[in-house]
Design a protein around this motif. Structure first.
Motif, PDB file in Angstrom:
ATOM      1  N   ALA A 170      -8.094  47.033  -6.504  1.00  0.00           N
ATOM      2  CA  ALA A 170      -7.500  45.702  -6.399  1.00  0.00           C
ATOM      3  C   ALA A 170      -7.576  44.956  -7.731  1.00  0.00           C
ATOM      4  O   ALA A 170      -6.621  44.280  -8.137  1.00  0.00           O
ATOM      5  N   LEU A 171      -8.704  45.088  -8.432  1.00  0.00           N
ATOM      6  CA  LEU A 171      -8.844  44.445  -9.742  1.00  0.00           C
ATOM      7  C   LEU A 171      -7.838  45.008 -10.740  1.00  0.00           C
ATOM      8  O   LEU A 171      -7.219  44.257 -11.511  1.00  0.00           O
ATOM      9  N   LEU A 172      -7.669  46.328 -10.742  1.00  0.00           N
ATOM     10  CA  LEU A 172      -6.740  46.950 -11.675  1.00  0.00           C
ATOM     11  C   LEU A 172      -5.296  46.560 -11.353  1.00  0.00           C
ATOM     12  O   LEU A 172      -4.492  46.320 -12.264  1.00  0.00           O
ATOM     13  N   THR A 173      -4.968  46.474 -10.075  1.00  0.00           N
ATOM     14  CA  THR A 173      -3.623  46.052  -9.689  1.00  0.00           C
ATOM     15  C   THR A 173      -3.370  44.612 -10.089  1.00  0.00           C
ATOM     16  O   THR A 173      -2.281  44.266 -10.577  1.00  0.00           O
ATOM     17  N   ALA A 174      -4.379  43.745  -9.904  1.00  0.00           N
ATOM     18  CA  ALA A 174      -4.245  42.344 -10.321  1.00  0.00           C
ATOM     19  C   ALA A 174      -4.066  42.256 -11.832  1.00  0.00           C
ATOM     20  O   ALA A 174      -3.243  41.463 -12.333  1.00  0.00           O
ATOM     21  N   PHE A 175      -4.837  43.065 -12.569  1.00  0.00           N
ATOM     22  CA  PHE A 175      -4.684  43.085 -14.021  1.00  0.00           C
ATOM     23  C   PHE A 175      -3.288  43.515 -14.422  1.00  0.00           C
ATOM     24  O   PHE A 175      -2.707  42.976 -15.377  1.00  0.00           O
ATOM     25  N   ALA A 176      -2.716  44.483 -13.704  1.00  0.00           N
ATOM     26  CA  ALA A 176      -1.366  44.944 -14.020  1.00  0.00           C
ATOM     27  C   ALA A 176      -0.361  43.810 -13.921  1.00  0.00           C
ATOM     28  O   ALA A 176       0.568  43.712 -14.728  1.00  0.00           O
ATOM     29  N   VAL A 177      -0.545  42.931 -12.927  1.00  0.00           N
ATOM     30  CA  VAL A 177       0.349  41.776 -12.783  1.00  0.00           C
ATOM     31  C   VAL A 177       0.200  40.852 -13.990  1.00  0.00           C
ATOM     32  O   VAL A 177       1.197  40.406 -14.588  1.00  0.00           O
ATOM     33  N   GLY A 178      -1.040  40.567 -14.370  1.00  0.00           N
ATOM     34  CA  GLY A 178      -1.263  39.718 -15.536  1.00  0.00           C
ATOM     35  C   GLY A 178      -0.737  40.335 -16.815  1.00  0.00           C
ATOM     36  O   GLY A 178      -0.169  39.645 -17.672  1.00  0.00           O
ATOM     37  N   ALA A 179      -0.923  41.658 -16.967  1.00  0.00           N
ATOM     38  CA  ALA A 179      -0.426  42.345 -18.156  1.00  0.00           C
ATOM     39  C   ALA A 179       1.090  42.290 -18.214  1.00  0.00           C
ATOM     40  O   ALA A 179       1.683  42.086 -19.286  1.00  0.00           O
ATOM     41  N   TRP A 180       1.749  42.472 -17.070  1.00  0.00           N
ATOM     42  CA  TRP A 180       3.211  42.398 -17.044  1.00  0.00           C
ATOM     43  C   TRP A 180       3.696  41.030 -17.491  1.00  0.00           C
ATOM     44  O   TRP A 180       4.629  40.923 -18.297  1.00  0.00           O
ATOM     45  N   ARG A 181       3.063  39.989 -17.027  1.00  0.00           N
ATOM     46  CA  ARG A 181       3.491  38.632 -17.381  1.00  0.00           C
ATOM     47  C   ARG A 181       3.278  38.366 -18.867  1.00  0.00           C
ATOM     48  O   ARG A 181       4.145  37.790 -19.540  1.00  0.00           O
ATOM     49  N   GLU A 182       2.139  38.779 -19.386  1.00  0.00           N
ATOM     50  CA  GLU A 182       1.850  38.514 -20.802  1.00  0.00           C
ATOM     51  C   GLU A 182       2.728  39.358 -21.718  1.00  0.00           C
ATOM     52  O   GLU A 182       3.266  38.867 -22.710  1.00  0.00           O
ATOM     53  N   LEU A 183       2.881  40.647 -21.413  1.00  0.00           N
ATOM     54  CA  LEU A 183       3.706  41.510 -22.248  1.00  0.00           C
ATOM     55  C   LEU A 183       5.170  41.113 -22.165  1.00  0.00           C
ATOM     56  O   LEU A 183       5.911  41.220 -23.149  1.00  0.00           O
ATOM     57  N   ASN A 184       5.600  40.650 -21.016  1.00  0.00           N
ATOM     58  CA  ASN A 184       6.988  40.238 -20.851  1.00  0.00           C
ATOM     59  C   ASN A 184       7.290  38.988 -21.667  1.00  0.00           C
ATOM     60  O   ASN A 184       8.414  38.784 -22.124  1.00  0.00           O
ATOM     61  N   ARG A 185       6.284  38.158 -21.858  1.00  0.00           N
ATOM     62  CA  ARG A 185       6.489  36.938 -22.629  1.00  0.00           C
ATOM     63  C   ARG A 185       6.612  37.238 -24.120  1.00  0.00           C
ATOM     64  O   ARG A 185       7.335  36.536 -24.844  1.00  0.00           O
ATOM     65  N   THR A 186       5.926  38.257 -24.591  1.00  0.00           N
ATOM     66  CA  THR A 186       5.934  38.581 -26.016  1.00  0.00           C
ATOM     67  C   THR A 186       6.913  39.704 -26.345  1.00  0.00           C
ATOM     68  O   THR A 186       6.857  40.287 -27.417  1.00  0.00           O
ATOM     69  N   GLY A 187       7.810  39.984 -25.432  1.00  0.00           N
ATOM     70  CA  GLY A 187       8.785  41.061 -25.600  1.00  0.00           C
ATOM     71  C   GLY A 187       9.023  41.678 -24.232  1.00  0.00           C
ATOM     72  O   GLY A 187       8.594  41.141 -23.214  1.00  0.00           O
ATOM     73  N   ARG A 188       9.679  42.797 -24.197  1.00  0.00           N
ATOM     74  CA  ARG A 188       9.864  43.484 -22.924  1.00  0.00           C
ATOM     75  C   ARG A 188       8.554  44.151 -22.510  1.00  0.00           C
ATOM     76  O   ARG A 188       7.932  44.859 -23.299  1.00  0.00           O
ATOM     77  N   ALA A 189       8.158  43.931 -21.267  1.00  0.00           N
ATOM     78  CA  ALA A 189       6.872  44.460 -20.809  1.00  0.00           C
ATOM     79  C   ALA A 189       6.853  45.981 -20.817  1.00  0.00           C
ATOM     80  O   ALA A 189       5.823  46.594 -21.098  1.00  0.00           O
ATOM     81  N   GLY A 190       7.990  46.600 -20.506  1.00  0.00           N
ATOM     82  CA  GLY A 190       8.026  48.056 -20.460  1.00  0.00           C
ATOM     83  C   GLY A 190       7.297  48.593 -19.234  1.00  0.00           C
ATOM     84  O   GLY A 190       6.874  47.841 -18.351  1.00  0.00           O
ATOM     85  N   PRO A 191       7.105  49.897 -19.183  1.00  0.00           N
ATOM     86  CA  PRO A 191       6.520  50.523 -17.984  1.00  0.00           C
ATOM     87  C   PRO A 191       4.999  50.502 -17.920  1.00  0.00           C
ATOM     88  O   PRO A 191       4.437  50.855 -16.885  1.00  0.00           O
ATOM     89  N   THR A 192       4.313  50.115 -19.001  1.00  0.00           N
ATOM     90  CA  THR A 192       2.851  50.178 -19.002  1.00  0.00           C
ATOM     91  C   THR A 192       2.216  49.415 -17.844  1.00  0.00           C
ATOM     92  O   THR A 192       1.353  49.954 -17.136  1.00  0.00           O
TER      93      THR A 192
END
Length: 221
Positions: A60-82
């Motif tokens: 659950a923690l890793l899945t929550a982190f994935a959501v946060g990572a998507w939002r941050e990476l998407n703001r600084t460019g395309r988030a991509g598949p990571t």
């Protein structure tokens, strides 16, 4: 603290929590060897609920982190598949907790030395594949992004993580399949893979936290 920072901190916490609980649980189990037996086998004893909860909470923690990572990476460019691969990895850990692993290497005490195959064990192995294949792929794809951003050190670290993680996973799997040369060190290789992989997740989370702090918070909608 902004909601997205809380999501990113989940990536920092996931690895230390998982490894600490698994290490302590393994040390308290009679007949269990951290050098030989997989972390997954900790779900098989009377106190197996502790490791089940460890899988579920860390997933659950890793899945929550994935959501946060998507939002941050998407703001600084395309988030991509990571971030998506990180999310799949988290789901894989959750699935590993929902389905019991099969006995391996004579643990629990009295079980066969060779592998035992059950429906639950097959589902467990399938779920764990999402983590053990998804995480190194996430590392490689993030390395490509880092190269595009002219961050060669981050890119190199990500590629090295992917190589070491996947190599240790393969050696651990061979040990659990009773390869005579790796039979007594399969657990060690699995733990090395987990340590390396979760360390990369924590580093990525810290990098994204620094980026979020520098550019301002993301509002979670």
């Amino acid at each position: 603290m902004s909601p997205n920072r809380a999501l990113l901190w989940c990536g920092v916490a996931a690895g230390p929590l998982f490894l600490a609980v698994a290490t302590l649980a393994g040390a308290l189990r009679p007949g269990y060897s951290a050098m030989r037996h997989p972390v997954d086998s900790l779900v098989l004893t009377g106190a197996g609920g502790v490791q089940v909860a460890n899988f579920l909470i860390t997933g659950a923690l890793l899945t929550a982190f994935a959501v946060g990572a998507w939002r941050e990476l998407n703001r600084t460019g395309r988030a991509g598949p990571t971030p998506w691969l990180l999310g799949l990895s988290g789901i894989g850990l959750i699935g590993s907790g929902l389905f019991r692993a099969d006995p391996v290497g004579g643990y629990p005490v009295g079980s066969p030395e060779g592998a035992v195959h059950t429906v639950s064990g097959i589902l467990h192995d399938t779920a764990s594949t999402l983590f053990f294949f998804g995480l190194p792929l996430a590392c490689v794809l993030f390395a490509l992004r880092a190269l595009g951003d002219r961050r060669p050190v981050v890119a190199g670290y990500s590629v090295l993580t992917a190589i070491v993680f996947f190599a240790c996973f393969l050696w651990a799997d061979a040990g659990f399949r009773q390869n005579p040369e790796l039979l007594f060190v399969g657990g060690l290789y699995q733990r090395t893979a987990l340590l390396v992989g979760f360390a990369w997740i924590a580093v990525l989370a810290l990098l994204l936290l620094r980026s979020e702090k520098a550019e301002g918070p993301v509002t979670v909608r």
